[in-house]
Design an enzyme around this catalytic site. Structure first.
Site: not given
Ligand code: GLA
Length: 371
Positions: A186, A126
């Protein structure tokens, strides 16, 4: 298909929670329907590496260590997923809600070997930083792709390039780099947040970004519309069903984000829909392409390995309407077809017209055979 800790639990995770979830995946029948990966998202790690530079589990949350957790999951017939970030910090570390700076930068090969040694089957990687061009992202994601390959262990590679960054997910076909790649910021448990591609995304918003990327999908490489919100409130039953139907026909990973220890029957009905799971997991590996969209009525069609075509009649509007297409428009030729409704199992026959009355935000899915 699987489950991920983030949507419901965020940083509040532990080995006992993950084990309870694994047990529930088995006892609820979800594992046997194909939901096999259990993914431990952010906040599993110690805030520092050990003296040799190895990642370590957060010992108060995961006192038995990550290898033991992997063994537990494998013993249940499940697969083990874990989270890491390519730069200096994980997303929770970036936002300061979790201590440390244990990202993989400069440790790629070491971390990949560590994950393989723990029995990891799935890595969520990520970006979560405003810095870096898309070319930097490609190079950096490819570094971990190669490090995973060098371990010799098959590890599904899931990437996200969009968090706190310009939204590069939809800007290229990431199938050369990863198995699954997030197309958007997200998700949240809302139908429509009004975002084009920004934080947070509703179901309608993610569909809008991902439909045009259909040509990228192929076996082993899929657009990822993010972890599911089914069973987490914030939407009515029609919208929850639509969410599942759209993720299925878009050939997205089906990664549950709800608490599977406590699912009501409506949630179970949605997540256990075997018609939709079969459409999603079809071996041809195609994503539905858009047949038509007048802003309200949107038709998507996914060709399947046995010659059938799955068609979604999606009502994006605020009141019930009839959504229509034809067998020829979805790529079927012939004079007689059978329609199987993925929600009701009812079958009907047609000489070519395909239509349904669809409630606001609803999606009717037919599996169309014959011809
Ligand atoms: C980002 C990702 C999420 C999750 C968070 C964890 O926002 O897009 O899916 O993994 O980090 O901190």
């Amino acid at each position: 298909m699987g489950w991920n800790s983030w949507n419901t639990f965020g940083c509040n995770i532990s080995e006992s929670l993950i084990k309870q979830m694994a047990d529930a995946m088995v006892n609820s029948g979800l594992r046997d329907l194909g939901y096999q990966y259990v993914v431990v998202d952010d906040c599993w790690m110690n805030s520092t590496r050990d003296s040799s530079g190895n990642l370590q589990a957060n010992a108060s949350r995961f006192p038995s260590g990550m290898k033991a957790l992997g063994d537990y999951l494998h013993g249940k017939g499940l697969k083990f997923g874990i989270y890491q970030a390519p730069l200096d910090k994980t997303c929770a570390q970036y936002f300061g809600s979790y201590a440390g700076a244990t990202g993989a930068q400069g440790h790629e090969a070491q971390d990949a070997r560590q994950f393989a040694a723990w029995g990891v089957d799935y890595l969520k990687y990520d970006w979560c930083s405003p810095s870096g061009t898309i070319d930097d992202q490609v190079r950096t994601f490819a570094k971990m792709r190669d490090a995973l390959a060098a371990t010799g262990r098959p590890i599904l590679y899931s990437i996200n390039s969009n968090s706190i960054h310009s939204k590069t997910g939809p800007q290229r076909n990431w199938g050369d780099v990863a198995n699954i790649w997030r197309t958007t910021e997200d998700i949240t448990n809302k139908w429509d947040t009004g975002q084009t591609n920004g934080y947070p995304m509703g179901i309608q918003n993610i569909v809008n970004v991902t439909v045009p990327l259909a040509s990228y999908a192929r076996p082993g490489a899929f657009n990822d519309t993010d972890m599911m919100e089914v069973g987490r409130g914030g939407m009515n039953d029609t919208e929850m069903r639509s969410h599942m139907a759209l993720w299925a026909i878009l050939a997205s990973p089906l990664i549950l984000g709800n608490d599977v220890r406590s699912m009501d029957s409506a949630t179970q009905t949605i997540l256990k829909n075997q018609n939709l799971i079969a459409i999603n997991q079809d071996t041809l590996g195609l994503q539905a392409t858009q047949v038509s969209n007048d802003g309200t009525r949107r038709v998507l069609a996914k060709r399947l390995a046995n010659g059938d075509v799955a068609v979604a009649l999606f009502n994006q509007g605020g009141s019930t309407t009839t959504v229509s297409t034809t067998a020829s428009a979805i790529g079927k030729s012939g004079s007689s077809f059978t329609l199987k409704d993925a929600w009701t199992n009812a079958t009907s026959t047609t000489t070519g017209a395909i239509s349904a009355s669809v409630p606001a935000h609803g999606t009717v899915v037919y599996r169309v055979s014959g011809g």
